[in-house]
Design a protein around this motif. Structure first.
Motif, PDB file in Angstrom:
ATOM      1  N   TYR A 225       3.462   5.359   4.673  1.00 11.98           N
ATOM      2  CA  TYR A 225       2.633   6.145   3.767  1.00 11.98           C
ATOM      3  C   TYR A 225       2.070   7.380   4.481  1.00 11.98           C
ATOM      4  O   TYR A 225       1.580   7.289   5.607  1.00 11.98           O
TER       5      TYR A 225
ATOM      6  N   LEU B 190      -3.851   0.185  -0.749  1.00 12.86           N
ATOM      7  CA  LEU B 190      -3.890   1.489  -0.096  1.00 12.86           C
ATOM      8  C   LEU B 190      -5.334   1.843   0.268  1.00 12.86           C
ATOM      9  O   LEU B 190      -5.606   2.381   1.348  1.00 12.86           O
TER      10      LEU B 190
ATOM     11  N   ASP C  31      -5.908   8.341  -7.234  1.00 11.68           N
ATOM     12  CA  ASP C  31      -6.175   9.356  -8.254  1.00 11.68           C
ATOM     13  C   ASP C  31      -7.681   9.370  -8.504  1.00 11.68           C
ATOM     14  O   ASP C  31      -8.211   8.527  -9.225  1.00 11.68           O
TER      15      ASP C  31
ATOM     16  N   LYS D 216      -1.321   4.883  -4.861  1.00 13.60           N
ATOM     17  CA  LYS D 216      -1.754   6.279  -4.911  1.00 13.60           C
ATOM     18  C   LYS D 216      -3.243   6.302  -5.243  1.00 13.60           C
ATOM     19  O   LYS D 216      -3.777   5.391  -5.879  1.00 13.60           O
TER      20      LYS D 216
ATOM     21  N   HIS E 293       0.840  -1.212   0.000  1.00 11.93           N
ATOM     22  CA  HIS E 293       0.000   0.000   0.000  1.00 11.93           C
ATOM     23  C   HIS E 293       0.868   1.252   0.000  1.00 11.93           C
ATOM     24  O   HIS E 293       0.438   2.313  -0.467  1.00 11.93           O
ATOM     25  N   GLU E 294       2.106   1.114   0.496  1.00 13.08           N
ATOM     26  CA  GLU E 294       3.013   2.260   0.539  1.00 13.08           C
ATOM     27  C   GLU E 294       3.440   2.708  -0.857  1.00 13.08           C
ATOM     28  O   GLU E 294       3.920   3.829  -1.035  1.00 13.08           O
ATOM     29  N   LYS E 295       3.246   1.848  -1.856  1.00 15.26           N
ATOM     30  CA  LYS E 295       3.556   2.196  -3.248  1.00 15.26           C
ATOM     31  C   LYS E 295       2.320   2.665  -4.010  1.00 15.26           C
ATOM     32  O   LYS E 295       2.411   3.038  -5.180  1.00 15.26           O
TER      33      LYS E 295
ATOM     34  N   ASN F 262      -2.666   0.100  -5.388  1.00 20.23           N
ATOM     35  CA  ASN F 262      -3.684   1.118  -5.112  1.00 20.23           C
ATOM     36  C   ASN F 262      -4.831   0.537  -4.285  1.00 20.23           C
ATOM     37  O   ASN F 262      -5.343   1.180  -3.370  1.00 20.23           O
TER      38      ASN F 262
END
Length: 334
Positions: free
Chosen positions: A310, A220, A189, A187, A183-185, A217
């Motif tokens: 994150y 996250l 949008d 984003k 999840h740290e990678k 994503n």
């Protein structure tokens, strides 16, 4: 005098032994759930319980005498998994197969209706099921959502909210969301939650990178969902937490990791890839260990709280919740 053939034969054997010893040393850092409390009378729902981490989690709960609902897309595979467990554990807890397709909002709603008709309360909901599919395949859910968004996030988002009444009746109860440190990678949008631009780029490349932005994503989104839901459920007796099982050998990455990757990366996989059972330990910990009762909105890894790198944003958290509700209500991508 030792022949050269013997020396050449001994080299690969020594390498294998060394890797084995290193793996054993590495695995000592992979925590185990030490809680073995009897769970008789408690009802658990596990999505995707017929294989991998979900199956191993179910086995652990059944050993503790819990009633486990196998919420699976393929009911035949769920029944087979249950039969296999029953052969291993003839005196364990009750196992119940139920059909649930997280790629269909209608299936989720039908599943909840069946659960509510048969059960007064649910003690623990484990949102385990998930997919990783190359973006170039442009897979969608029944309602047309990008598959990672639709299954990994929206499916569990909708399922969880529909089951809250039953979880409140079982208070103190728990919701465990299987996420990932990937999840740290990720984003968020909001202009392209369905990843149309990423998918078009993937199609043009005609190959898929190991890093799948759709999966990251969605993980996250899982983490944001846990934080938001924990805030909304303060004072209800329902704990909501996320966890990462680690890099595990399961069929999750079957679409993106080919057999030759295992050959080429064998030493790394042997050192760092956990078995499904090893990966399930933190899931079982979050679902059963009484030492964390009352903790909510946390992220766990290796049976301990994990501090995410994150930079979570409260505005994004609130907006993601609202947009998720809107997409489910509209039954179509925004």
């Amino acid at each position: 005098m030792v022949s050269s053939q013997v020396i050449y034969a001994a080299v690969p054997i020594s390498v294998i032994v060394a890797i084995g010893l290193l793996r054993k040393w590495k695995s000592r850092s992979w925590a185990k759930c030490l809680s073995n409390t009897c769970l008789r009378g408690k009802t658990f729902i596990i999505t995707g319980a017929n294989s991998g981490i979900g199956l191993e989690t179910a086995k652990a709960l059944v050993r503790r005498k819990a009633r486990v609902i196998f919420a699976c897309r393929d009911i035949a595979k769920a029944k087979q998994a249950i039969a296999d467990i029953r052969r291993e554990q003839p005196s364990g807890g009750e196992l119940i197969p139920m059909q649930l397709d997280l790629s269909s909002l209608a299936s989720i709603e039908n599943f909840v209706e069946v659960v509510k008709a048969g059960f007064y309360k649910i003690d623990v909901l484990i949102n385990n099921a998930g997919v990783v599919i190359p973006l170039s395949q442009d897979e969608k859910t029944k309602e047309g959502f990008e598959v990672h968004l639709g299954i990994n996030h929206l499916g569990h988002f909708h399922l969880t909210n529909l089951l809250l009444d039953l979880l409140k009746r079982a208070s103190p109860s728990r919701i465990v969301v299987v996420s990932s440190t990937l999840h740290e990678k990720g984003k968020i949008d909001f202009e392209d939650l369905n990843l149309r631009s990423e998918i078009e780029n993937a199609k043009k490349r005609k190959s898929d990178a190991r890093h799948n932005p759709g999966y990251s994503n969605s993980k996250l989104m899982n983490a944001y969902f846990v934080r938001a839901l924990a805030d909304r459920l303060r004072g209800t007796g329902i704990d909501v937490n996320a966890c990462c099982p680690g890099f595990c050998y399961t069929n999750l990455f079957r679409h993106s990791i080919r057999w030759y990757h295992y050959v080429l990366m064998a030493p790394i996989f042997l050192l760092f890839m956990r078995s499904a059972k090893q990966g399930s330990e933190t899931v079982v910990y979050c679902a059963t260990d009484y030492s964390i009762e009352g903790n909510s909105g946390k992220f766990y890894r290796d049976c301990a709280e994990y501090e995410s790198k994150y930079p979570f944003d409260k505005e994004v958290e609130v907006k993601l919740w609202n947009v998720s509700e809107e997409m489910i209500k509209a039954r179509k991508p925004l």
